[in-house]
Design a protein around this motif. Structure first.
Motif, PDB file in Angstrom:
ATOM      1  N   VAL A 691     -31.977 -24.950  30.771  1.00 34.74           N
ATOM      2  CA  VAL A 691     -31.899 -25.226  32.213  1.00 34.74           C
ATOM      3  C   VAL A 691     -32.468 -26.610  32.523  1.00 34.74           C
ATOM      4  O   VAL A 691     -31.892 -27.386  33.292  1.00 34.74           O
ATOM      5  CB  VAL A 691     -32.644 -24.135  33.001  1.00 34.74           C
ATOM      6  CG1 VAL A 691     -32.677 -24.473  34.488  1.00 34.74           C
ATOM      7  CG2 VAL A 691     -31.991 -22.777  32.778  1.00 34.74           C
ATOM      8  N   GLU A 692     -33.587 -26.936  31.908  1.00 32.72           N
ATOM      9  CA  GLU A 692     -34.217 -28.236  32.150  1.00 32.72           C
ATOM     10  C   GLU A 692     -33.351 -29.374  31.599  1.00 32.72           C
ATOM     11  O   GLU A 692     -33.269 -30.453  32.199  1.00 32.72           O
ATOM     12  CB  GLU A 692     -35.601 -28.261  31.494  1.00 32.72           C
ATOM     13  CG  GLU A 692     -36.476 -29.431  31.904  1.00 32.72           C
ATOM     14  CD  GLU A 692     -36.863 -29.399  33.370  1.00 32.72           C
ATOM     15  OE1 GLU A 692     -37.228 -30.459  33.896  1.00 32.72           O
ATOM     16  OE2 GLU A 692     -36.780 -28.306  33.981  1.00 32.72           O
ATOM     17  N   LYS A 693     -32.705 -29.136  30.487  1.00 34.84           N
ATOM     18  CA  LYS A 693     -31.827 -30.162  29.909  1.00 34.84           C
ATOM     19  C   LYS A 693     -30.667 -30.478  30.850  1.00 34.84           C
ATOM     20  O   LYS A 693     -30.299 -31.645  31.037  1.00 34.84           O
ATOM     21  CB  LYS A 693     -31.304 -29.682  28.552  1.00 34.84           C
ATOM     22  CG  LYS A 693     -30.399 -30.677  27.832  1.00 34.84           C
ATOM     23  CD  LYS A 693     -30.048 -30.152  26.451  1.00 34.84           C
ATOM     24  CE  LYS A 693     -29.180 -31.149  25.684  1.00 34.84           C
ATOM     25  NZ  LYS A 693     -27.843 -31.273  26.238  1.00 34.84           N
ATOM     26  N   GLN A 694     -30.074 -29.457  31.447  1.00 34.45           N
ATOM     27  CA  GLN A 694     -28.989 -29.689  32.403  1.00 34.45           C
ATOM     28  C   GLN A 694     -29.493 -30.470  33.621  1.00 34.45           C
ATOM     29  O   GLN A 694     -28.784 -31.343  34.138  1.00 34.45           O
ATOM     30  CB  GLN A 694     -28.381 -28.356  32.826  1.00 34.45           C
ATOM     31  CG  GLN A 694     -27.672 -27.621  31.702  1.00 34.45           C
ATOM     32  CD  GLN A 694     -27.124 -26.277  32.140  1.00 34.45           C
ATOM     33  OE1 GLN A 694     -27.206 -25.928  33.317  1.00 34.45           O
ATOM     34  NE2 GLN A 694     -26.569 -25.528  31.206  1.00 34.45           N
ATOM     35  N   ARG A 695     -30.715 -30.184  34.053  1.00 31.77           N
ATOM     36  CA  ARG A 695     -31.251 -30.905  35.205  1.00 31.77           C
ATOM     37  C   ARG A 695     -31.440 -32.390  34.888  1.00 31.77           C
ATOM     38  O   ARG A 695     -31.087 -33.270  35.690  1.00 31.77           O
ATOM     39  CB  ARG A 695     -32.598 -30.298  35.620  1.00 31.77           C
ATOM     40  CG  ARG A 695     -33.217 -30.960  36.856  1.00 31.77           C
ATOM     41  CD  ARG A 695     -34.639 -30.475  37.086  1.00 31.77           C
ATOM     42  NE  ARG A 695     -35.550 -30.932  36.060  1.00 31.77           N
ATOM     43  CZ  ARG A 695     -36.115 -32.148  36.050  1.00 31.77           C
ATOM     44  NH1 ARG A 695     -35.837 -33.031  37.004  1.00 31.77           N
ATOM     45  NH2 ARG A 695     -36.949 -32.483  35.085  1.00 31.77           N
ATOM     46  N   LEU A 696     -31.988 -32.683  33.721  1.00 33.41           N
ATOM     47  CA  LEU A 696     -32.203 -34.074  33.340  1.00 33.41           C
ATOM     48  C   LEU A 696     -30.893 -34.826  33.186  1.00 33.41           C
ATOM     49  O   LEU A 696     -30.775 -35.997  33.587  1.00 33.41           O
ATOM     50  CB  LEU A 696     -32.998 -34.137  32.035  1.00 33.41           C
ATOM     51  CG  LEU A 696     -34.445 -33.645  32.090  1.00 33.41           C
ATOM     52  CD1 LEU A 696     -35.066 -33.674  30.702  1.00 33.41           C
ATOM     53  CD2 LEU A 696     -35.265 -34.489  33.055  1.00 33.41           C
ATOM     54  N   GLU A 697     -29.886 -34.172  32.602  1.00 33.79           N
ATOM     55  CA  GLU A 697     -28.596 -34.837  32.438  1.00 33.79           C
ATOM     56  C   GLU A 697     -27.937 -35.114  33.777  1.00 33.79           C
ATOM     57  O   GLU A 697     -27.340 -36.182  33.976  1.00 33.79           O
ATOM     58  CB  GLU A 697     -27.689 -33.977  31.554  1.00 33.79           C
ATOM     59  CG  GLU A 697     -28.148 -33.914  30.107  1.00 33.79           C
ATOM     60  CD  GLU A 697     -27.338 -32.928  29.298  1.00 33.79           C
ATOM     61  OE1 GLU A 697     -26.563 -32.152  29.907  1.00 33.79           O
ATOM     62  OE2 GLU A 697     -27.470 -32.926  28.060  1.00 33.79           O
ATOM     63  N   GLU A 698     -28.025 -34.173  34.723  1.00 35.07           N
ATOM     64  CA  GLU A 698     -27.444 -34.391  36.040  1.00 35.07           C
ATOM     65  C   GLU A 698     -28.192 -35.501  36.782  1.00 35.07           C
ATOM     66  O   GLU A 698     -27.584 -36.314  37.492  1.00 35.07           O
ATOM     67  CB  GLU A 698     -27.479 -33.089  36.849  1.00 35.07           C
ATOM     68  CG  GLU A 698     -26.784 -33.179  38.193  1.00 35.07           C
ATOM     69  CD  GLU A 698     -25.352 -33.626  38.086  1.00 35.07           C
ATOM     70  OE1 GLU A 698     -24.910 -34.412  38.952  1.00 35.07           O
ATOM     71  OE2 GLU A 698     -24.661 -33.215  37.135  1.00 35.07           O
ATOM     72  N   LYS A 699     -29.500 -35.555  36.605  1.00 34.39           N
ATOM     73  CA  LYS A 699     -30.277 -36.626  37.229  1.00 34.39           C
ATOM     74  C   LYS A 699     -29.882 -37.980  36.662  1.00 34.39           C
ATOM     75  O   LYS A 699     -29.745 -38.973  37.394  1.00 34.39           O
ATOM     76  CB  LYS A 699     -31.767 -36.364  36.998  1.00 34.39           C
ATOM     77  CG  LYS A 699     -32.671 -37.417  37.631  1.00 34.39           C
ATOM     78  CD  LYS A 699     -34.136 -37.077  37.397  1.00 34.39           C
ATOM     79  CE  LYS A 699     -35.048 -38.122  38.044  1.00 34.39           C
ATOM     80  NZ  LYS A 699     -36.481 -37.816  37.845  1.00 34.39           N
ATOM     81  N   GLN A 700     -29.661 -38.043  35.369  1.00 33.69           N
ATOM     82  CA  GLN A 700     -29.240 -39.294  34.748  1.00 33.69           C
ATOM     83  C   GLN A 700     -27.856 -39.718  35.239  1.00 33.69           C
ATOM     84  O   GLN A 700     -27.611 -40.903  35.471  1.00 33.69           O
ATOM     85  CB  GLN A 700     -29.239 -39.137  33.220  1.00 33.69           C
ATOM     86  CG  GLN A 700     -28.847 -40.392  32.483  1.00 33.69           C
ATOM     87  CD  GLN A 700     -28.979 -40.242  30.985  1.00 33.69           C
ATOM     88  OE1 GLN A 700     -29.621 -41.036  30.315  1.00 33.69           O
ATOM     89  NE2 GLN A 700     -28.339 -39.223  30.446  1.00 33.69           N
ATOM     90  N   ARG A 701     -26.955 -38.756  35.430  1.00 37.97           N
ATOM     91  CA  ARG A 701     -25.623 -39.094  35.941  1.00 37.97           C
ATOM     92  C   ARG A 701     -25.711 -39.655  37.363  1.00 37.97           C
ATOM     93  O   ARG A 701     -25.001 -40.604  37.707  1.00 37.97           O
ATOM     94  CB  ARG A 701     -24.720 -37.861  35.910  1.00 37.97           C
ATOM     95  CG  ARG A 701     -24.435 -37.327  34.519  1.00 37.97           C
ATOM     96  CD  ARG A 701     -23.396 -36.225  34.567  1.00 37.97           C
ATOM     97  NE  ARG A 701     -23.314 -35.529  33.300  1.00 37.97           N
ATOM     98  CZ  ARG A 701     -23.868 -34.357  33.058  1.00 37.97           C
ATOM     99  NH1 ARG A 701     -24.533 -33.731  34.021  1.00 37.97           N
ATOM    100  NH2 ARG A 701     -23.750 -33.787  31.869  1.00 37.97           N
ATOM    101  N   ALA A 702     -26.563 -39.056  38.174  1.00 35.63           N
ATOM    102  CA  ALA A 702     -26.700 -39.539  39.551  1.00 35.63           C
ATOM    103  C   ALA A 702     -27.248 -40.967  39.578  1.00 35.63           C
ATOM    104  O   ALA A 702     -26.776 -41.821  40.347  1.00 35.63           O
ATOM    105  CB  ALA A 702     -27.612 -38.604  40.340  1.00 35.63           C
TER     106      ALA A 702
END
Length: 799
Positions: A691-702
């Protein structure tokens, strides 16, 4: 219903029955004509025969179905909540279908009961295949024995299946014969006309004859079954015994062939070589050498080789003690006498027994949880794609980032510390080569992938007090993923590199291709070495035990003295007689003269030997010309440290790897140690880590989208200013670099600015390397000063 459109194949090779039946649909439509197909224990139906190519209306599994007959023409099939009411046109047709259905049901039940046994056989076969590919280094197991075993199992299985079919047919004949006899007896007891009674009596007599004949056939079949089962077990034992005898005979013949080959080599080589030479084949006192051949031409024609073996480009022989004394005066002072046991001063304390730095750093991490994962469901969509662009769950990872794996190359930094104290450039090259090989020793069991670093993520390893060096890595690009690395050692050397990882999934294996050059410079001598990494391949991605192999060539060049070392990583081959994971190489000077020979394996150790004399062999039509190097006995230059206890449950981490993710105070807020998903994985909370990995990846995309938007707006403003300058001056202003004629440099600098458009690394900058002529990220300074001040205000928020 007529039988014109039906095609039936009884209990033969195809085990298929086809034909028209009426199926009950509902109370409005009643029975509707449908085309039924019975095959492999499944009964399927279609509206027409043409629908068989594209649309199936329904299927019922006979292995768990109940077959019932309501009247002379009806059949009822029920399987759980599904029931088919079927009707045949005649009673004979109904009886044919019932017989076919019962036979198919019996076979389906038998197949279901044997499914677990078949699956165990398959698992055993797959496991055995993996052992042959990965665990059998010597390659002694012959493929023919496996094929004969599979053929034997297949034959016995087919025979057993046919015998069971015959037994089923016997049971059906007995069942239906008894039913026919009862029906005829009932008809005979009825009060009918005399003519009808005579006919019934005649039919009853014929049925009696049929029953007698059937009983005789049933008894004969039963005897045949018992005899076949008895002989089947006997044949199995005989075949197994013959197979074992054949394997033992093959092993004996192969051993004799090897001994004969060695004796033949020794006999033919003795007259041609001087009394002071001794051929090296396999393992000798000097270590593992890269040759299996003699310099005799006749021997080259009769040598025992596998077809796929890659023959070496040179041959190594070891000089004896008397010959060493005769050439000692022309040898390097660093070469010792093998009789006295004196070695070079730098090897008086071998690396394998060198005391390692002791500290309070941790020596273990939490054990790896046992998480199951359907690998194929994820990897089937990745064939042929760049894996760095595909989100992967942390189940494939190990709790280290790519920056930490890059830092792990420094585990054997002692090699560079010793190389810095050497005066001979060619001998120094040997230590640099051993260091380049040692970086692969940690990959032998490490089949899990590291975390892809976030853009701007950093990792520091400060071992200045303990080991004399400190290292800094930064992720400078995300697509393609690129990391810059800089190491300073107070013991006389600097190392820097920019590595881009390209990976492709090919279905059966995964290829990992590191792109970029590694630079190493020694302070006192100014020797500047440059080399590149080889390709790593992970095998058995879908089925079998994962194993990794390194293959390719490494060319290490000293750009100051033009010395060169060519290292060859031999690709593993099941058919090769050579040692697995083999590495061999030669160190030459600027004039092409060979000085040292290197040999060993990338997962265990490396040795080097000084060349005393070199000669050329005579080229033949079947082989190229080879060089024979006469050397002193080999000396151990590097040996892998043993793994810590319980390493198999700690991702096979080495002692250094266990400390890389240990929390430390004072590091930058972008350090990999502070990455939350990686930390959660290390402590065993994999679900939370995903779950945390998906959050970090989405933050990086933004953040990337915002950066692209800002870069686009800045580009538009720059174009407007350019048009205004053009209108004022009448012509665009020429860049200063072009005015000076340095067009090539201007083009590369422009490409560098384009690559980093919208993002600039914090601690590294892209410059043109004067040695290799390539653009590379180099350390621009400031990190350790910021750490000393504890000022990280310039660091981005990436976590």
């Amino acid at each position: 219903m007529t039988d014109a459109g039906s095609a039936c194949v009884g209990p033969g090779p195809c085990d298929t029955y086809k034909g028209w039946l009426f199926k009950w649909t509902n109370y409005l439509k009643g029975y509707q004509r449908r085309w039924f197909v019975l095959s492999n224990g499944l009964l399927s139906y279609y509206r027409t025969q043409a629908e068989m190519a594209h649309t199936c209306r329904g299927t019922i599994n006979l292995s768990t179905a109940h077959i019932d007959t309501e009247d002379c023409c009806n059949i009822v099939l029920s399987n759980g909540g599904r029931t088919y009411h079927l009707k045949a046109s005649t009673e004979v047709e109904r009886q044919r279908w019932v017989t076919a259905l019962e036979l198919a049901k019996a076979k389906a039940v038998r197949m279901m009961n044997n499914l677990s046994g078949v699956q165990e056989d398959r698992d055993h076969h797959i496991c055995h295949r993996c052992v042959c590919l990965c665990g059998n280094d010597s390659g002694d197991e012959e493929p023919s024995s496996q094929s004969s075993k599979s053929e034997l199992h297949s034959t016995l299985k087919n025979l057993s299946s046919k015998l069971e079919d015959l037994n089923t047919c016997n049971d059906l004949i007995a069942k239906h014969g008894a039913a026919l006899q009862r029906s005829l007896s009932e008809l005979e007891n009825l009060k009918l006309a005399t003519e009808s009674g005579d006919k019934i009596k005649a039919v009853n007599e014929r049925a009696t004859l049929f029953r007698i004949t059937s009983n005789a056939m049933i008894n004969a079949c039963r005897d045949f079954l018992e005899l076949a089962e008895t002989h089947s077990r006997k044949w199995h034992r005989v075949l197994q015994h013959e197979r074992e005898q054949r394997i033992r005979l093959e092993e004996t013949i192969e051993q004799l062939a090897k001994q004969h080959n060695s004796l033949e080599r020794a006999c033919r080589g003795a007259p041609n070589l001087s009394s002071g030479l001794k051929c090296v084949s396999g393992t000798t006192r000097g270590g593992v050498h890269s040759s299996k051949r003699d310099i005799s031409d006749e021997d080259e024609e009769t040598e025992y080789f596998d077809a796929m073996e890659d023959t070496p480009a040179f041959i190594t022989v070891t000089a004896d003690t008397n010959h060493l004394r005769s050439v000692k005066s022309c040898s390097s002072p660093s070469v010792g006498n093998s009789e006295d046991g004196d070695f070079h001063d730098s090897l008086r304390d071998p690396l394998c027994r060198m005391p390692r730095s002791k500290s309070t750093r941790r020596t273990r991490i939490p054990d790896k949880p046992n998480y199951s994962l359907n690998l194929w469901s994820i990897m089937k969509n990745c064939i042929g794609k760049e894996l760095s662009k595909i989100p992967m769950p942390i189940n494939f990872n190990e709790p280290l980032s790519m920056l930490q794996r890059l830092t792990e190359d420094l585990e054997y930094h002692e090699l560079l510390d010793k190389a810095a104290r050497l005066e001979s450039a060619t001998e120094q090259m040997c230590y640099v080569a051993a260091f380049s090989v040692s970086s692969y020793s940690t990959t032998i069991h490490r089949t899990a992938k590291p975390f892809n670093p976030l853009l701007g993520e950093t990792y520091e390893l400060d071992r200045l007090e303990e080991n004399g060096f400190r290292s800094l890595c930064e992720q400078v690009s995300h697509h393609p993923p690129a990391a810059a690395h800089h190491v300073y050692s107070k013991r006389g050397w600097n190392l820097w590199q920019e590595i881009t990882i390209a990976s492709k999934f090919r279905g059966k294996y995964l290829s990992i291709m590191p792109l970029g050059a590694i630079h190493l410079e020694f302070h006192s001598s100014g020797n500047h070495y440059v080399w590149r990494k080889v390709t790593s391949t992970v095998h058995n991605i879908i089925v079998g035990r994962l194993w990794i192999d390194q293959s390719g060539d490494i060319d290490i060049i000293n750009h100051k003295t033009k010395d060169k070392c060519q290292l060859k990583f031999t690709q593993y081959s099941y058919f090769s007689r050579d040692i697995p994971r083999k590495v061999s190489g030669v160190v030459t000077d600027a004039k092409g003269k060979a000085h040292y020979v290197l040999s060993g394996t990338w997962d265990e150790k490396m040795e080097f030997a000084k060349i005393v004399e070199s000669t050329k062999t005579i080229a033949t039509s079947e082989d190229k010309q080879k060089t024979v190097y006469e050397t002193v006995p080999s000396t151990l230059i590097w040996k892998k440290y043993p793994l810590p206890e319980n390493a198999e449950n700690m991702y096979f981490f080495s002692d250094l790897a266990l400390t890389l993710n240990e929390p430390e105070e004072g590091v930058a807020p972008t350090d990999s140690r502070l990455r939350p998903d990686q930390r959660l994985m290390e402590i065993g909370k994999w679900d939370e880590a995903n779950v945390e990995k998906q959050r970090l990846e989405e933050k990086q995309r933004a953040v990337r989208r915002q950066r692209e938007t800002d870069a686009g707006e800045a580009l538009e403003e720059g174009e407007d200013e350019g048009e205004e300058n053009t209108s004022n001056s009448g012509s665009p202003r020429r860049p200063m670099l072009l005015q000076k004629g340095n067009r090539k440099k201007a083009t590369k600098e422009k490409q560098a600015s384009k690559d980093f458009q919208g993002y600039q690394p914090l601690w590294f900058e892209r410059k043109l390397d004067p040695v290799s002529g390539e653009l590379t990220c180099v350390y621009k300074g400031g990190y350790w000063e910021s750490k000393k001040k504890n000022d990280w205000s310039m660091c981005p928020d990436i976590f």
